[in-house]
Enzyme design. Sequence first.
Site, PDB file in Angstrom:
ATOM      1  N   ARG A 258       0.827  -1.209   0.000  1.00  0.00           N
ATOM      2  CA  ARG A 258       0.000   0.000   0.000  1.00  0.00           C
ATOM      3  C   ARG A 258       0.859   1.257   0.000  1.00  0.00           C
ATOM      4  O   ARG A 258       0.548   2.248  -0.673  1.00  0.00           O
ATOM      5  CB  ARG A 258      -0.929  -0.013   1.215  1.00  0.00           C
ATOM      6  CG  ARG A 258      -1.951   1.107   1.216  1.00  0.00           C
ATOM      7  CD  ARG A 258      -3.076   0.821   2.188  1.00  0.00           C
ATOM      8  NE  ARG A 258      -4.061   1.907   2.160  1.00  0.00           N
ATOM      9  CZ  ARG A 258      -4.263   2.751   3.168  1.00  0.00           C
ATOM     10  NH1 ARG A 258      -3.556   2.640   4.282  1.00  0.00           N
ATOM     11  NH2 ARG A 258      -5.164   3.697   3.068  1.00  0.00           N
TER      12      ARG A 258
ATOM     13  N   HIS B 151       0.694   4.463  -2.710  1.00  0.00           N
ATOM     14  CA  HIS B 151       0.492   5.839  -2.247  1.00  0.00           C
ATOM     15  C   HIS B 151       1.680   6.721  -2.595  1.00  0.00           C
ATOM     16  O   HIS B 151       1.521   7.929  -2.794  1.00  0.00           O
ATOM     17  CB  HIS B 151       0.230   5.848  -0.743  1.00  0.00           C
ATOM     18  CG  HIS B 151      -1.167   5.501  -0.372  1.00  0.00           C
ATOM     19  ND1 HIS B 151      -1.968   6.308   0.398  1.00  0.00           N
ATOM     20  CD2 HIS B 151      -1.934   4.413  -0.696  1.00  0.00           C
ATOM     21  CE1 HIS B 151      -3.159   5.741   0.539  1.00  0.00           C
ATOM     22  NE2 HIS B 151      -3.158   4.590  -0.101  1.00  0.00           N
TER      23      HIS B 151
ATOM     24  N   ASN C  80      -3.286   9.583   3.921  1.00  0.00           N
ATOM     25  CA  ASN C  80      -2.109   8.750   4.208  1.00  0.00           C
ATOM     26  C   ASN C  80      -1.955   8.400   5.680  1.00  0.00           C
ATOM     27  O   ASN C  80      -1.057   7.625   6.039  1.00  0.00           O
ATOM     28  CB  ASN C  80      -0.832   9.455   3.726  1.00  0.00           C
ATOM     29  CG  ASN C  80      -0.648   9.367   2.223  1.00  0.00           C
ATOM     30  OD1 ASN C  80      -1.130   8.434   1.579  1.00  0.00           O
ATOM     31  ND2 ASN C  80       0.050  10.332   1.649  1.00  0.00           N
TER      32      ASN C  80
ATOM     33  N   PRO D 124      -6.987   7.045  -5.159  1.00  0.00           N
ATOM     34  CA  PRO D 124      -8.339   6.491  -5.303  1.00  0.00           C
ATOM     35  C   PRO D 124      -9.059   6.491  -3.958  1.00  0.00           C
ATOM     36  O   PRO D 124      -8.428   6.417  -2.899  1.00  0.00           O
ATOM     37  CB  PRO D 124      -8.079   5.048  -5.777  1.00  0.00           C
ATOM     38  CG  PRO D 124      -6.670   5.027  -6.259  1.00  0.00           C
ATOM     39  CD  PRO D 124      -5.932   6.044  -5.458  1.00  0.00           C
TER      40      PRO D 124
ATOM     41  N   HIS E 211      -5.916  -5.598  -3.587  1.00  0.00           N
ATOM     42  CA  HIS E 211      -6.850  -5.691  -2.471  1.00  0.00           C
ATOM     43  C   HIS E 211      -7.124  -7.135  -2.078  1.00  0.00           C
ATOM     44  O   HIS E 211      -7.953  -7.392  -1.205  1.00  0.00           O
ATOM     45  CB  HIS E 211      -8.156  -4.967  -2.801  1.00  0.00           C
ATOM     46  CG  HIS E 211      -8.051  -3.479  -2.708  1.00  0.00           C
ATOM     47  ND1 HIS E 211      -9.090  -2.616  -3.020  1.00  0.00           N
ATOM     48  CD2 HIS E 211      -7.024  -2.682  -2.327  1.00  0.00           C
ATOM     49  CE1 HIS E 211      -8.692  -1.367  -2.845  1.00  0.00           C
ATOM     50  NE2 HIS E 211      -7.444  -1.379  -2.430  1.00  0.00           N
ATOM     51  N   THR E 212      -6.433  -8.062  -2.686  1.00  0.00           N
ATOM     52  CA  THR E 212      -6.473  -9.442  -2.228  1.00  0.00           C
ATOM     53  C   THR E 212      -5.764  -9.576  -0.888  1.00  0.00           C
ATOM     54  O   THR E 212      -5.879 -10.570  -0.189  1.00  0.00           O
ATOM     55  CB  THR E 212      -5.832 -10.391  -3.270  1.00  0.00           C
ATOM     56  OG1 THR E 212      -5.993 -11.744  -2.843  1.00  0.00           O
ATOM     57  CG2 THR E 212      -4.345 -10.116  -3.433  1.00  0.00           C
TER      58      THR E 212
END
Length: 328
Positions: free
Chosen positions: A62, A66, A94, A166, A196-197
């Site tokens: 992640r 970002h 964040n 997003p 996103h798994t």
Amino acid sequence: MATNKTNLLLLLLSLFLTLNLVSAQLRRNFYAGSCPNVEQIVRSAVQQKIQQTFTTIPATLRLYFHDCFVNGCDASVMIASTNNNKAEKDHPDNLSLAGDGFDTVIKAKQVLDAVANCRNKVSCADILTIATRDVVNLAGGPRYEVELGRLDGLSSSAASVEGKLPHPTDDVNQLTSLFAKNGLSLKDMIALSGAHTLGFAHCTKVFNRIYSFNKTTKVDPTVNKAYVAELQASCPRNIDPRVAINMDPTTPRQFDNVYYKNLQQGKGLFTSDQVLFTDRRSKPTVDLWANNAKLFNQAFGNSMIRLGRVGVKTGRNGNIRRDCGAFN
């Protein structure tokens, strides 16, 4: 006439060189002469960090997204705020970045700096790029080749984050537009959403889907009814806002294509996940990758390589930080 043709050729050549600058800067063997074992060293540090906590995996992945989506892959998200500057990491979008992602890069840099010929030779941006590939692979995902040669960014501001990342409520139009600004296609967007798994999300991020969807229905009708019950049990209205739930309710610790199978069953956690199945433009790809893990892994690796080319800093636009969290 000859002069005009020459000028035109020079202009075209200039454009060609500009467009290919990133490709020329980045290459797989960038550190072959200075720190040839960089990938093995980083991987070892990542493995040790994962042994301490599984959160290392989703947190690092992640963090990379970002970073790259705000002014490019330049480790500017790692910069700490000062009295004179509120940095990217302190923007509201964040604040939920887990500390284990930052710590992964810091630990890997410490190990690299302990090797004489590698000390201060590898950028924090490249360390994060390698570490991200490794957490994906160590979680069962593909081991794609990473391109290296990024420099670390020279600026980091919270203001620069606004509108760049997003959001859970985004639809396909919003997602496609955001990714396109980074030179990424619809297919890239669907593939990278597959990250996103892994990972977690705060309950408050899904309240709107299970308690207050709109004026006519409290629950988003695209959510699987059994999944709604699970979410409401895990995330009651009065829950501590710091509580998090798995992004993938089926195989939360495995990087796999089950994310897309979940979408087929109405088990996408965010609106921005489920719309990939309900929108006709993205549904065929979701169905394809739900049924073919190999194709998904290939697509994800290729999209990660393209993501890694976003906003690369070169020359005077960057440097190699001695401390990943501070300009130096």
